[in-house]
Motif scaffolding. Structure first.
Motif, PDB file in Angstrom:
ATOM      1  N   THR A  31      39.253  30.574  35.243  1.00 38.96           N
ATOM      2  CA  THR A  31      40.517  30.553  35.685  1.00 38.96           C
ATOM      3  C   THR A  31      41.646  31.888  36.255  1.00 38.96           C
ATOM      4  OG1 THR A  31      39.469  28.212  34.955  1.00 38.96           O
ATOM      5  CG2 THR A  31      41.724  28.711  36.443  1.00 38.96           C
ATOM      6  N   ILE A  32      42.177  31.710  36.912  1.00 40.11           N
ATOM      7  CA  ILE A  32      42.925  32.448  37.452  1.00 40.11           C
ATOM      8  C   ILE A  32      44.186  32.279  37.413  1.00 40.11           C
ATOM      9  CG2 ILE A  32      43.353  34.785  38.154  1.00 40.11           C
ATOM     10  CD1 ILE A  32      41.218  35.408  36.598  1.00 40.11           C
ATOM     11  N   GLY A  33      44.923  31.870  37.290  1.00 39.77           N
ATOM     12  CA  GLY A  33      46.229  30.558  37.847  1.00 39.77           C
ATOM     13  C   GLY A  33      45.375  29.642  38.752  1.00 39.77           C
ATOM     14  N   GLU A  34      46.681  28.739  38.641  1.00 38.86           N
ATOM     15  CA  GLU A  34      46.084  27.190  39.746  1.00 38.86           C
ATOM     16  C   GLU A  34      44.986  27.508  40.874  1.00 38.86           C
ATOM     17  OE1 GLU A  34      48.998  24.245  40.068  1.00 38.86           O
ATOM     18  OE2 GLU A  34      50.087  25.014  38.312  1.00 38.86           O
ATOM     19  N   GLY A  35      43.918  26.875  40.950  1.00 49.86           N
ATOM     20  CA  GLY A  35      43.050  26.841  41.601  1.00 49.86           C
ATOM     21  C   GLY A  35      42.533  28.287  41.597  1.00 49.86           C
ATOM     22  N   ILE A  36      42.462  29.170  41.022  1.00 52.89           N
ATOM     23  CA  ILE A  36      41.781  29.949  41.441  1.00 52.89           C
ATOM     24  C   ILE A  36      40.668  29.907  40.364  1.00 52.89           C
ATOM     25  CG2 ILE A  36      41.499  32.729  42.175  1.00 52.89           C
ATOM     26  CD1 ILE A  36      44.248  32.478  42.734  1.00 52.89           C
ATOM     27  N   GLU A  37      39.347  30.126  40.611  1.00 54.60           N
ATOM     28  CA  GLU A  37      38.595  30.247  39.714  1.00 54.60           C
ATOM     29  C   GLU A  37      37.456  31.691  40.013  1.00 54.60           C
ATOM     30  OE1 GLU A  37      35.108  26.880  38.811  1.00 54.60           O
ATOM     31  OE2 GLU A  37      36.537  26.773  37.301  1.00 54.60           O
TER      32      GLU A  37
END
Length: 163
Positions: A31-37
């Motif tokens: 998970t990279i930040g909110e909403g980015i996987e």
């Protein structure tokens, strides 16, 4: 079996365990930040583009040690997610140049911080080794890589996957 042969066999056994453990890691999305996987493959591609912004797909493939086709497909996936782009080269309309979008740069920076934390851990653990010891380890790994390259060439032909 002589001691040198035994040492090489022990080292290759350790490398195989490392590869197997790394393969397990490679299966896990990050998970990279909110909403980015992103998958580790996607992150490596993102990093290769970020560190080589504006270079062609062939160069990105060389950096990653994969084919140009594989890079094109991966960048296509990143494009669909709004993280990367492929732009025509100004001097050659057939050549595509890789770049990151603003969202891609944000993911790049977040993962850079994550990566630096783990690199600091590695540097701390390797601090007890001298420069010549680290140089020897690097030379050994370079030889191992050439053996793997030879195996890839044997399996896939001389020009494929040999980076």
């Amino acid at each position: 079996m002589n001691s040198k042969e035994e040492a090489v066999r022990n080292m290759t056994g350790r490398l195989m365990r490392i590869i197997n453990k790394h393969s397990r890691i490679e299966e896990q999305p990050i998970t990279i930040g909110e909403g980015i996987e992103l998958t580790p493959h996607e992150i490596r591609c993102l990093h290769a583009i970020g560190f080589n912004e504006g270079t062609n797909l062939k160069n990105i493939a060389m950096v990653l040690g994969v084919t140009k086709s594989a890079v094109s497909q991966m960048i296509g996936k990143l494009e669909k997610r709004g993280l990367a782009r492929k732009d025509p080269a100004p001097d050659n309309r057939k050549e595509l140049l890789a770049g990151l979008t603003e969202k891609g740069w944000e993911a790049f920076r977040i993962h850079e911080q994550f990566h630096e934390k783990h690199m600091a851990n590695l540097f701390d653990r390797l601090d007890e080794f001298t420069d010549p010891q680290l140089a020897t380890a690097s030379a050994v790994l370079a030889v191992v890589e050439t053996v793997v390259d030879d195996r890839l060439a044997e399996l896939f032909g001389n020009n494929k996957n040999k980076q």
